[in-house]
Write a protein that holds these residues in place. Structure first.
Motif, PDB file in Angstrom:
ATOM      1  N   GLY A  66      12.199  -0.469   0.744  1.00  0.00           N
ATOM      2  CA  GLY A  66      13.068  -0.301   1.893  1.00  0.00           C
ATOM      3  C   GLY A  66      12.465   0.448   3.062  1.00  0.00           C
ATOM      4  N   LEU A  67      11.208   0.866   2.970  1.00  0.00           N
ATOM      5  CA  LEU A  67      10.527   1.548   4.072  1.00  0.00           C
ATOM      6  C   LEU A  67       9.294   0.748   4.497  1.00  0.00           C
ATOM      7  N   MET A  68       9.034   0.731   5.812  1.00  0.00           N
ATOM      8  CA  MET A  68       7.873   0.030   6.361  1.00  0.00           C
ATOM      9  C   MET A  68       7.003   1.015   7.137  1.00  0.00           C
ATOM     10  N   LYS A  69       5.696   0.948   6.863  1.00  0.00           N
ATOM     11  CA  LYS A  69       4.730   1.760   7.593  1.00  0.00           C
ATOM     12  C   LYS A  69       3.651   0.841   8.154  1.00  0.00           C
ATOM     13  N   SER A  70       3.356   0.967   9.426  1.00  0.00           N
ATOM     14  CA  SER A  70       2.342   0.114  10.048  1.00  0.00           C
ATOM     15  C   SER A  70       1.377   0.958  10.872  1.00  0.00           C
ATOM     16  N   ALA A  71       0.237   0.363  11.207  1.00  0.00           N
ATOM     17  CA  ALA A  71      -0.753   1.011  12.083  1.00  0.00           C
ATOM     18  C   ALA A  71      -1.553  -0.084  12.767  1.00  0.00           C
ATOM     19  N   GLU A  72      -1.936   0.164  14.022  1.00  0.00           N
ATOM     20  CA  GLU A  72      -2.715  -0.800  14.790  1.00  0.00           C
ATOM     21  C   GLU A  72      -4.033  -0.175  15.234  1.00  0.00           C
ATOM     22  N   PHE A  73      -5.083  -1.001  15.231  1.00  0.00           N
ATOM     23  CA  PHE A  73      -6.425  -0.541  15.583  1.00  0.00           C
ATOM     24  C   PHE A  73      -7.065  -1.519  16.559  1.00  0.00           C
ATOM     25  N   ILE A 104       0.860  -1.193   0.000  1.00  0.00           N
ATOM     26  CA  ILE A 104       0.000   0.000   0.000  1.00  0.00           C
ATOM     27  C   ILE A 104       0.890   1.235   0.000  1.00  0.00           C
ATOM     28  N   PRO A 105       0.597   2.263  -0.817  1.00  0.00           N
ATOM     29  CA  PRO A 105       1.361   3.509  -0.725  1.00  0.00           C
ATOM     30  C   PRO A 105       1.432   3.987   0.725  1.00  0.00           C
ATOM     31  N   LEU A 106       2.632   4.274   1.213  1.00  0.00           N
ATOM     32  CA  LEU A 106       2.850   4.474   2.647  1.00  0.00           C
ATOM     33  C   LEU A 106       2.015   5.601   3.236  1.00  0.00           C
ATOM     34  N   GLY A 107       1.773   6.637   2.470  1.00  0.00           N
ATOM     35  CA  GLY A 107       0.997   7.758   2.996  1.00  0.00           C
ATOM     36  C   GLY A 107      -0.481   7.467   3.151  1.00  0.00           C
ATOM     37  N   ALA A 150       9.664   3.411   8.903  1.00  0.00           N
ATOM     38  CA  ALA A 150      11.025   3.070   9.331  1.00  0.00           C
ATOM     39  C   ALA A 150      11.691   2.233   8.251  1.00  0.00           C
ATOM     40  N   LYS A 151      13.015   2.244   8.237  1.00  0.00           N
ATOM     41  CA  LYS A 151      13.754   1.449   7.254  1.00  0.00           C
ATOM     42  C   LYS A 151      13.609  -0.046   7.555  1.00  0.00           C
ATOM     43  N   THR A 152      13.639  -0.856   6.482  1.00  0.00           N
ATOM     44  CA  THR A 152      13.525  -2.304   6.631  1.00  0.00           C
ATOM     45  C   THR A 152      14.202  -2.999   5.461  1.00  0.00           C
ATOM     46  N   SER A 153      14.582  -4.246   5.688  1.00  0.00           N
ATOM     47  CA  SER A 153      15.170  -5.046   4.609  1.00  0.00           C
ATOM     48  C   SER A 153      14.154  -6.050   4.053  1.00  0.00           C
TER      49      SER A 153
END
Length: 639
Positions: free
Chosen positions: A142-149, A90-93, A161-164
């Motif tokens: 290389g970037l990770m974005k997450s959200a919790e509900f 998903i697009p990070l924004g 945050a950066k990720t491999s």
């Protein structure tokens, strides 16, 4: 008297305060049925918890269809679902928005997602709102974005945050147990879902709970898995073109067996595409053989699957189980016209090129024709008897609502309890919901139908009355009850009656079982109570736990028969908290294999199974266990 005023019912003030605006989360939680169909506890294949799973997987499937990601990893435990794909992510924004803002998604742009199943921007929002815990995580370049509900409310929203890790999307959720009460995932339902995904997406690999699912040949593999190779009358016909794929053959079972799909969605209630396919097969066969065969003879014992892809499918509900009328694409033909033309051309060509198949199909049709004519006389007399019996049918205590009457909420609950004897039926009759629950009383043990022709159904009064009560004489299209529940005692006789009824359904009306309409009623074996608390237990383990919980010397009652449970108590077990065990056909065993093993002549394999598995529980009453030499052939047929 003429001037006397009638009392006026009190009126509630209709003001600005009467108008409420609900946000997306509140509306989904207030009216979940609008989004995921019926809630249920997981005992039915179309219960809401499976719709939640499907909504999340569908997004990953759509990524694969668009050429992004060939593998999906799925883990499902008792309470938690985890789905990870390796698409674009998903697009990070927009990670938060796509799971929490209604009518937000990428599928409104047909250039990005063509012929997708999810177009309304609702699916994952419903999953989010109806979950105690929901995690969405996207990896892009290389970037990770997450959200919790939690129940749709955002509780964690960290910055990217950066990720491999590889690109893709991860979703994890745990259904809300205040909405889905006492729910459980049934592995067979999940496995069927997974198999359907890989059949419809050749080249896709799904790793589900550590097992790999993959298909090279699409619907050909589906029918090969569903059908018994030994009973097929001719090799499976497999036809494929852009936007359509079908497979068909004929077997020896009664009824018609179909698997229909639109854009990868299993349309369990069929719709325009399935109706067109059934019509097309009849027209093509009649024209090929130049003979006006009866449609029922052509389609009798058919096993078929059809999949179509359309640009903007119109389904008759949010759960997408039935396709409405639609064109194949902009300015394209209707689905009906497209399917009729395809089947007419390709099936006709196939039959001309494969004379052995054409001859075998003709023999199957003519066999159905002979059986139908042979049954016509006895069928007429039996129906006349049944019509008279229905006027004063003491066996059936009917309910008010029935399946197919357009009242969706009531239809899902319509239930026919099949009971043994008057005492059991009396308890259920007094405690049932007369709006949606009916009772059919058996007189003793029904006939063992294994290996018999359908003619016997009309010659046996009890079986004939049962098929009329269900209204399944010509198939299950007009079935009057959504759930057919076998309610027998928890003893050897009760188990035997249960197996005889299952044999009746599997032998003559297998679609009832295939379409998940048949259930076993679970009633408590024990009641454990003291002066303050009563606990009902369904097995020995629960009984021991209840005895420990209640402390010293609780009163323990074992229910041997349903008639021993009072109507007041019975109401607790067939109401909102009903426990039903679905009857599921394992995909790797045919109906005839199952019936031959359990209900056929006393085979050595079954004898060995029974001897190896006979055991006597300490708490069983002695009369519940019969010596091996006293068990008749039919009585030995229990699993």
């Amino acid at each position: 008297m003429a001037d006397e005023q009638l009392p006026i019912a009190p009126q509630h003030a209709y003001t600005e305060d009467s108008i409420r605006s609900l946000d997306w989360r509140e509306h989904i939680r207030l009216r979940p049925g609008m989004y995921i169909g019926k809630l249920g506890d997981g005992s039915a294949y179309d219960d809401g918890i499976y719709v939640l799973v499907k909504e999340v997987i569908d997004n990953s499937i759509d990524e694969h269809v668009m050429g992004h990601g060939r593998t999906i990893d799925i883990k499902i435990s008792d309470q938690r679902v985890q789905v990870r794909d390796y698409g674009r992510g998903i697009p990070l924004g927009k990670v938060v928005d796509v799971v929490s803002k209604i009518n937000t998604g990428g599928k409104y742009d047909s250039k990005v997602f063509q012929k997708s199943v999810g177009l309304n921007g609702v699916g994952t929002k419903a999953v989010n709102a109806l979950s105690n815990y929901f995690l969405v995580q996207s990896v892009r370049d290389g970037l990770m974005k997450s959200a919790e509900f939690s129940q749709g409310k955002l509780v964690q929203d960290p910055k990217p945050a950066k990720t491999s890790q590889r690109n893709g999307t991860l979703m994890v959720f745990q259904p809300d147990d205040t909405v889905f009460k006492n729910y459980r995932f049934i592995p067979e339902y999940l496995e069927n879902q997974i198999w359907n995904y890989v059949y419809l997406n050749a080249g896709l690999t799904i790793n589900f709970n550590g097992q790999k699912y993959y298909s090279e040949n699409g619907l050909l593999d589906l029918l090969s898995r569903k059908a018994d190779a030994e009973s097929l009358r001719y090799p499976i016909i497999h036809l494929k073109a852009p936007d359509i794929e079908l497979a068909l053959t004929h077997g020896n079972d009664y009824g018609e067996e179909y698997y229909s799909f639109v854009n990868g969605q299993y349309t369990t209630q069929g719709g325009t595409h399935l109706a067109a396919f059934r019509e097309a097969v009849v027209k093509t066969v009649r024209e090929f053989y130049k003979k006006e065969y009866d449609a029922a003879d052509i389609r009798g014992s058919i096993i078929a699957a059809i999949s179509v892809r359309v640009q903007e499918p119109v389904f008759e509900s949010q759960t997408k189980t039935k396709l409405g009328s639609i064109n194949m694409g902009e300015d394209g033909p209707t689905v009906r016209g497209f399917i009729l033309d395809f089947v007419k051309e390709h099936l006709d060509n196939y039959l001309h090129k494969n004379q052995a198949v054409a001859d075998a199909l003709k023999r199957r049709i003519e066999q159905s024709e002979r059986e139908r004519k042979d049954m016509a006389g006895v069928k007429k007399l039996a129906n006349q008897r049944a019509k008279k019996a229905n006027l004063h049918n003491r066996k059936l205590r009917d309910c008010r609502f029935h399946l197919g009457e357009g009242k969706q909420e009531a239809e899902a609950l319509t239930t026919l309890f099949i009971t043994e004897g008057d005492s059991a039926s009396g308890s259920i009759t007094k405690s049932r919901n007369v709006e949606t629950e009916a009772v059919f009383s058996l007189r003793g043990k029904p006939l063992n139908c294994f290996g018999l022709k359908k003619k016997i159904v009309y010659e046996n009064e009890e079986l004939n009355l049962l098929q009329h009560a269900l209204n399944i004489e010509e198939g299950i299209e007009h079935l009057r009850y959504n759930r057919v529940v076998i309610a027998t005692d928890a003893d050897v006789d009760g188990m035997h009656i249960r197996l005889l009824l299952l044999t009746f359904f599997l032998q003559f009306f297998p679609d009832l079982v295939r379409n998940n309409h048949v259930f076993i009623l679970e009633t408590p074996l024990f009641r454990v109570r003291n002066k303050k608390t009563t606990i009902y237990c369904y097995n020995e383990q629960e009984k021991q736990e209840a005895m420990r919980k209640l402390g010293r010397n609780p009163e323990v009652t074992r229910f041997k028969g349903l008639g021993e449970i009072s109507p007041d108590e019975f109401g607790k077990f067939i109401g909102e908290n009903i426990k039903l065990e679905p009857v599921i056909l394992q995909s790797d065993r045919s109906i005839q294999q199952v019936l031959t093993y359990y209900m056929g002549k006393n085979t050595p394999a079954r004898q060995e199974f029974i001897i190896d598995n006979l055991r006597q529980e300490k708490d069983l009453i002695t009369s519940d266990v019969l010596p091996v030499e006293e068990v008749a052939e039919e009585d030995m047929a229990f699993a």
